[in-house]
Write a protein that holds these residues in place. Structure first.
Motif, PDB file in Angstrom:
ATOM      1  N   GLN A 170       0.762  -1.063  -0.046  1.00  0.00           N
ATOM      2  CA  GLN A 170      -0.094   0.077   0.019  1.00  0.00           C
ATOM      3  C   GLN A 170       0.653   1.315  -0.035  1.00  0.00           C
ATOM      4  OE1 GLN A 170      -2.884   0.098   3.116  1.00  0.00           O
ATOM      5  NE2 GLN A 170      -3.267  -2.196   2.778  1.00  0.00           N
ATOM      6  N   GLY A 171      -0.074   2.248  -0.457  1.00  0.00           N
ATOM      7  CA  GLY A 171       1.044   3.904   0.403  1.00  0.00           C
ATOM      8  C   GLY A 171       0.607   3.877   1.350  1.00  0.00           C
ATOM      9  N   PRO A 172       1.811   5.410   1.899  1.00  0.00           N
ATOM     10  CA  PRO A 172       2.146   5.439   3.267  1.00  0.00           C
ATOM     11  C   PRO A 172       1.114   5.587   3.662  1.00  0.00           C
ATOM     12  CG  PRO A 172       3.819   6.093   1.879  1.00  0.00           C
ATOM     13  CD  PRO A 172       2.322   5.524   0.901  1.00  0.00           C
ATOM     14  N   LEU A 218       7.885   5.593   7.659  1.00  0.00           N
ATOM     15  CA  LEU A 218       8.636   6.572   7.403  1.00  0.00           C
ATOM     16  C   LEU A 218       8.685   8.139   8.236  1.00  0.00           C
ATOM     17  CD1 LEU A 218       7.083   5.512   3.861  1.00  0.00           C
ATOM     18  CD2 LEU A 218       9.714   5.098   4.692  1.00  0.00           C
ATOM     19  N   PHE A 233      12.274  11.436   2.478  1.00  0.00           N
ATOM     20  CA  PHE A 233      11.971  10.643   3.016  1.00  0.00           C
ATOM     21  C   PHE A 233      13.185   9.977   3.672  1.00  0.00           C
ATOM     22  CE2 PHE A 233       7.427   9.919   3.977  1.00  0.00           C
ATOM     23  CZ  PHE A 233       6.683  10.605   2.619  1.00  0.00           C
ATOM     24  N   GLY A 234      13.235   9.765   4.867  1.00  0.00           N
ATOM     25  CA  GLY A 234      14.797   8.794   5.629  1.00  0.00           C
ATOM     26  C   GLY A 234      14.208   6.818   5.055  1.00  0.00           C
ATOM     27  N   PRO A 235      15.337   6.282   5.078  1.00  0.00           N
ATOM     28  CA  PRO A 235      14.549   4.873   4.200  1.00  0.00           C
ATOM     29  C   PRO A 235      13.590   3.942   5.348  1.00  0.00           C
ATOM     30  CG  PRO A 235      16.673   4.905   5.728  1.00  0.00           C
ATOM     31  CD  PRO A 235      16.039   6.111   5.424  1.00  0.00           C
ATOM     32  N   ARG A 288      11.164  -1.054   9.645  1.00  0.00           N
ATOM     33  CA  ARG A 288      10.630  -1.577   9.594  1.00  0.00           C
ATOM     34  C   ARG A 288      10.436  -2.622  11.156  1.00  0.00           C
ATOM     35  NH1 ARG A 288       8.519  -4.382   5.892  1.00  0.00           N
ATOM     36  NH2 ARG A 288       9.366  -2.976   3.695  1.00  0.00           N
ATOM     37  N   TYR A 309       6.652  10.153  -6.171  1.00  0.00           N
ATOM     38  CA  TYR A 309       7.499   9.696  -5.629  1.00  0.00           C
ATOM     39  C   TYR A 309       8.134   8.371  -6.384  1.00  0.00           C
ATOM     40  CZ  TYR A 309       7.767  12.544  -1.584  1.00  0.00           C
ATOM     41  OH  TYR A 309       7.288  13.573  -0.617  1.00  0.00           O
ATOM     42  N   GLN A 362       9.590   4.178  -5.232  1.00  0.00           N
ATOM     43  CA  GLN A 362      10.166   3.481  -4.439  1.00  0.00           C
ATOM     44  C   GLN A 362      11.124   2.212  -4.745  1.00  0.00           C
ATOM     45  OE1 GLN A 362       7.459   2.900  -1.040  1.00  0.00           O
ATOM     46  NE2 GLN A 362       8.931   2.753   0.050  1.00  0.00           N
ATOM     47  N   ARG A 391      11.615  -2.057  -0.246  1.00  0.00           N
ATOM     48  CA  ARG A 391      12.007  -2.243   1.028  1.00  0.00           C
ATOM     49  C   ARG A 391      13.001  -1.114   1.759  1.00  0.00           C
ATOM     50  NH1 ARG A 391      11.682  -5.999   4.364  1.00  0.00           N
ATOM     51  NH2 ARG A 391      10.617  -8.148   3.421  1.00  0.00           N
ATOM     52  N   LYS A 392      12.469  -0.170   0.922  1.00  0.00           N
ATOM     53  CA  LYS A 392      13.793   1.691   0.979  1.00  0.00           C
ATOM     54  C   LYS A 392      12.524   2.322   1.080  1.00  0.00           C
ATOM     55  CE  LYS A 392      18.162  -0.176   0.027  1.00  0.00           C
ATOM     56  NZ  LYS A 392      18.561  -0.414   0.616  1.00  0.00           N
ATOM     57  N   GLY A 393      12.554   3.803   0.878  1.00  0.00           N
ATOM     58  CA  GLY A 393      11.668   4.649   1.364  1.00  0.00           C
ATOM     59  C   GLY A 393      11.338   5.632   0.256  1.00  0.00           C
ATOM     60  N   PRO A 394      10.337   6.023   0.183  1.00  0.00           N
ATOM     61  CA  PRO A 394       9.986   7.054  -1.297  1.00  0.00           C
ATOM     62  C   PRO A 394      11.188   8.269  -1.829  1.00  0.00           C
ATOM     63  CG  PRO A 394       8.237   6.369   0.472  1.00  0.00           C
ATOM     64  CD  PRO A 394       9.807   6.706   1.703  1.00  0.00           C
ATOM     65  N   LEU A 449      12.151  11.328  -3.936  1.00  0.00           N
ATOM     66  CA  LEU A 449      10.834  12.920  -4.593  1.00  0.00           C
ATOM     67  C   LEU A 449      11.580  12.046  -6.193  1.00  0.00           C
ATOM     68  CD1 LEU A 449       8.719  14.283  -4.797  1.00  0.00           C
ATOM     69  CD2 LEU A 449      10.953  16.179  -3.722  1.00  0.00           C
ATOM     70  N   TYR A 499       8.559  17.135  -8.348  1.00  0.00           N
ATOM     71  CA  TYR A 499       6.849  18.368  -7.880  1.00  0.00           C
ATOM     72  C   TYR A 499       6.539  18.955  -8.617  1.00  0.00           C
ATOM     73  CZ  TYR A 499       6.346  21.519  -4.262  1.00  0.00           C
ATOM     74  OH  TYR A 499       5.447  22.477  -2.867  1.00  0.00           O
ATOM     75  N   LEU A 555       4.811   5.865  -6.702  1.00  0.00           N
ATOM     76  CA  LEU A 555       3.875   6.319  -6.041  1.00  0.00           C
ATOM     77  C   LEU A 555       3.525   8.197  -6.251  1.00  0.00           C
ATOM     78  CD1 LEU A 555       5.454   5.290  -2.446  1.00  0.00           C
ATOM     79  CD2 LEU A 555       3.034   4.384  -3.292  1.00  0.00           C
ATOM     80  N   PHE A 587      -1.111   9.747  -0.525  1.00  0.00           N
ATOM     81  CA  PHE A 587      -0.239   8.519  -1.320  1.00  0.00           C
ATOM     82  C   PHE A 587      -2.020   7.837  -2.099  1.00  0.00           C
ATOM     83  CE2 PHE A 587       3.802   9.467  -1.320  1.00  0.00           C
ATOM     84  CZ  PHE A 587       3.984   9.696   0.140  1.00  0.00           C
ATOM     85  N   GLY A 588      -1.117   7.444  -3.532  1.00  0.00           N
ATOM     86  CA  GLY A 588      -2.174   6.457  -4.095  1.00  0.00           C
ATOM     87  C   GLY A 588      -1.186   5.193  -3.746  1.00  0.00           C
ATOM     88  N   GLY A 589      -1.813   3.620  -3.982  1.00  0.00           N
ATOM     89  CA  GLY A 589      -1.406   3.117  -3.687  1.00  0.00           C
ATOM     90  C   GLY A 589       0.205   2.501  -4.066  1.00  0.00           C
TER      91      GLY A 589
END
Lengths: 113, 112
Positions: free
Chosen positions: A41-43, A90, A104-106, A109, B36, B38, B41-44, B46, B49, B88, B102-104
């Protein structure tokens, strides 16, 4: 320049326990936001802080709380953990002024067993 | 119904193809629109914009916003295997520092 840092990288907790997640924003940024991202899913927005004041709160139960420190770092606390709290948490940093893009940061989890 | 809708994919394209990613939204108060990227297993991260309607280009990426249709797009030209990720879209109201909705996410796979 260092980006947004978060700790720990990952952790495992059991139901009912409490957890504290930490975030350090980009140098010079005064605003920190927290998001929860469930797998696939999205954040989803949890909190935003600016200059140590809460600026916004998402639709999360009172078990979730946060604060921002004078150095603009932030903590997210979750009490009475549920299985459904398992997610990537996040932290996003923004200047708080101007265009105000969020970076955003990493993430941390969290697995709740 | 979610405020922001995004096709989850996966979208599979050959290397070099033009990729089109889209989101629709229902809240007319959204003024700021972001894309964004992604990795697993990482952060989004950017990418783009934009404020209000119009186009914005940055290298191989072009973002379009059509507020009258409540529709935003991201185009990727000359797609590369390294573009394989989840994309995203995100939106906010009066100030982009406010909460992002956010979208999914759309999962993109670029095959060599």
């Amino acid at each position: 320049d260092a980006g947004v840092t978060q700790s720990p990288t990952h952790l495992i907790k059991t139901r009912g326990q409490q957890v504290t997640l930490r975030c350090s924003p980009i140098s010079g940024h005064k605003s920190v936001s927290w998001y929860q991202q469930v797998l696939g899913q999205g954040p989803q927005f949890i909190f935003q802080y600016y200059e140590k004041e809460e600026r916004g709160r998402g639709n999360f139960p009172d078990r979730f709380s946060a604060r921002q420190f004078p150095n603009y770092s932030s903590e997210l606390n979750v009490n009475a953990l549920l299985l459904g709290d398992s997610a990537l948490y996040l932290c996003a940093s923004s200047s708080g002024t101007g265009y105000n893009e969020q970076f955003f940061g990493p993430g941390t989890r969290l697995t709740v067993l | 119904q979610k405020e922001v809708e995004q096709d989850p994919g996966p979208l599979s394209v050959p290397e070099g193809a033009i990729v089109s990613l889209n989101c629709t939204y229902s809240n007319s108060a959204f003024q700021y629109f972001m894309w964004y990227r992604q990795y697993s297993r990482k952060g989004p991260e950017l990418l783009m914009y934009t404020y209000s309607s119009g186009n914005k280009e940055d290298g191989r990426f072009t973002a379009q916003v059509d507020k009258s249709s409540k529709y935003i797009s991201l185009f990727i030209r000359d797609s590369q295997p390294s573009d394989s990720a989840t994309y995203l879209c995100a939106m906010s109201g009066n100030n982009a520092g406010n909460m992002l909705t956010f979208g999914g996410g759309t999962r993109l796979m670029v095959k060599p």
